[in-house]
Design a protein around this motif. Sequence first.
Motif, short mmCIF file in Angstrom:
data_model
loop_
_atom_site.label_atom_id
_atom_site.label_comp_id
_atom_site.label_asym_id
_atom_site.label_seq_id
_atom_site.Cartn_x
_atom_site.Cartn_y
_atom_site.Cartn_z
N ARG A 8 -7.86 -5.02 7.86
CA ARG A 8 -8.33 -3.69 7.45
C ARG A 8 -7.21 -2.67 7.50
O ARG A 8 -7.06 -1.84 6.59
CB ARG A 8 -9.47 -3.22 8.35
N GLN A 9 -6.39 -2.72 8.54
CA GLN A 9 -5.27 -1.78 8.68
C GLN A 9 -4.24 -2.00 7.58
O GLN A 9 -3.73 -1.04 6.99
CB GLN A 9 -4.64 -1.93 10.06
N ILE A 10 -3.92 -3.25 7.29
CA ILE A 10 -2.99 -3.57 6.21
C ILE A 10 -3.54 -3.09 4.88
O ILE A 10 -2.81 -2.52 4.06
CB ILE A 10 -2.70 -5.09 6.18
N HIS A 11 -4.83 -3.28 4.67
CA HIS A 11 -5.46 -2.84 3.42
C HIS A 11 -5.37 -1.32 3.27
O HIS A 11 -5.10 -0.82 2.18
CB HIS A 11 -6.93 -3.31 3.41
N LEU A 14 -1.72 -0.43 2.44
CA LEU A 14 -1.42 -0.83 1.07
C LEU A 14 -2.04 0.13 0.06
O LEU A 14 -1.45 0.42 -0.98
CB LEU A 14 -1.91 -2.25 0.80
N SER A 15 -3.23 0.64 0.36
CA SER A 15 -3.86 1.59 -0.55
C SER A 15 -3.08 2.89 -0.60
O SER A 15 -2.97 3.52 -1.66
CB SER A 15 -5.31 1.83 -0.15
N ILE A 16 -2.50 3.31 0.52
CA ILE A 16 -1.66 4.51 0.53
C ILE A 16 -0.41 4.27 -0.30
O ILE A 16 0.00 5.12 -1.11
CB ILE A 16 -1.31 4.91 1.98
N ALA A 17 0.21 3.10 -0.14
CA ALA A 17 1.41 2.78 -0.92
C ALA A 17 1.09 2.72 -2.41
O ALA A 17 1.88 3.19 -3.24
CB ALA A 17 2.00 1.45 -0.44
N PHE A 18 -0.04 2.15 -2.76
CA PHE A 18 -0.45 2.07 -4.17
C PHE A 18 -0.69 3.47 -4.74
O PHE A 18 -0.27 3.77 -5.87
CB PHE A 18 -1.71 1.21 -4.31
N THR A 19 -1.34 4.33 -3.97
CA THR A 19 -1.58 5.71 -4.43
C THR A 19 -0.27 6.45 -4.66
O THR A 19 -0.11 7.16 -5.66
CB THR A 19 -2.45 6.46 -3.41
N LEU A 20 0.69 6.28 -3.76
CA LEU A 20 1.99 6.91 -3.93
C LEU A 20 2.74 6.37 -5.15
O LEU A 20 3.38 7.13 -5.89
CB LEU A 20 2.84 6.73 -2.68
N PRO A 45 2.30 -3.19 -4.29
CA PRO A 45 1.21 -3.17 -3.32
C PRO A 45 -0.13 -3.61 -3.90
O PRO A 45 -1.05 -3.93 -3.16
CB PRO A 45 1.15 -1.71 -2.86
N LEU A 46 -0.23 -3.65 -5.23
CA LEU A 46 -1.52 -3.97 -5.85
C LEU A 46 -1.93 -5.42 -5.61
O LEU A 46 -3.11 -5.70 -5.36
CB LEU A 46 -1.48 -3.68 -7.35
N ILE A 47 -1.00 -6.34 -5.65
CA ILE A 47 -1.35 -7.75 -5.51
C ILE A 47 -1.85 -8.06 -4.10
O ILE A 47 -2.93 -8.65 -3.94
CB ILE A 47 -0.17 -8.63 -5.95
N PRO A 48 -1.14 -7.67 -3.02
CA PRO A 48 -1.73 -7.91 -1.70
C PRO A 48 -2.97 -7.05 -1.43
O PRO A 48 -3.85 -7.45 -0.67
CB PRO A 48 -0.61 -7.59 -0.72
N LEU A 49 -3.05 -5.89 -2.09
CA LEU A 49 -4.24 -5.05 -1.95
C LEU A 49 -5.45 -5.78 -2.53
O LEU A 49 -6.54 -5.74 -1.95
CB LEU A 49 -4.02 -3.72 -2.67
#
Length: 74
Positions: A8-11, A14-20, A45-49
């Motif tokens: 959950r923390q990694i997700h 990753l969502s913050i990195a994808f948004t940036l 970040p989208l693929i591991p997300l």
Amino acid sequence: MSSNMWIRQIHRWLSIAFTLAVSANIVALIMQVQATWIGLMAFVPLIPLLATGLYLFAQPYVGRRSAASSEARS
């Protein structure tokens, strides 16, 4: 911390990195910068997300199935 909490923390990160990355892509489009790598940066970040999101989505269903099968055996 349990493995579920780590995922959950990694997700979340990753969502913050994808948004940036998407924000940087929008800014580059507005400024008309011709850098293809900025557009492709969102895929990192989208693929591991996607992988962590599918895991978190399927987790309640798998938990119910294993709980139901253990009750049926009892």
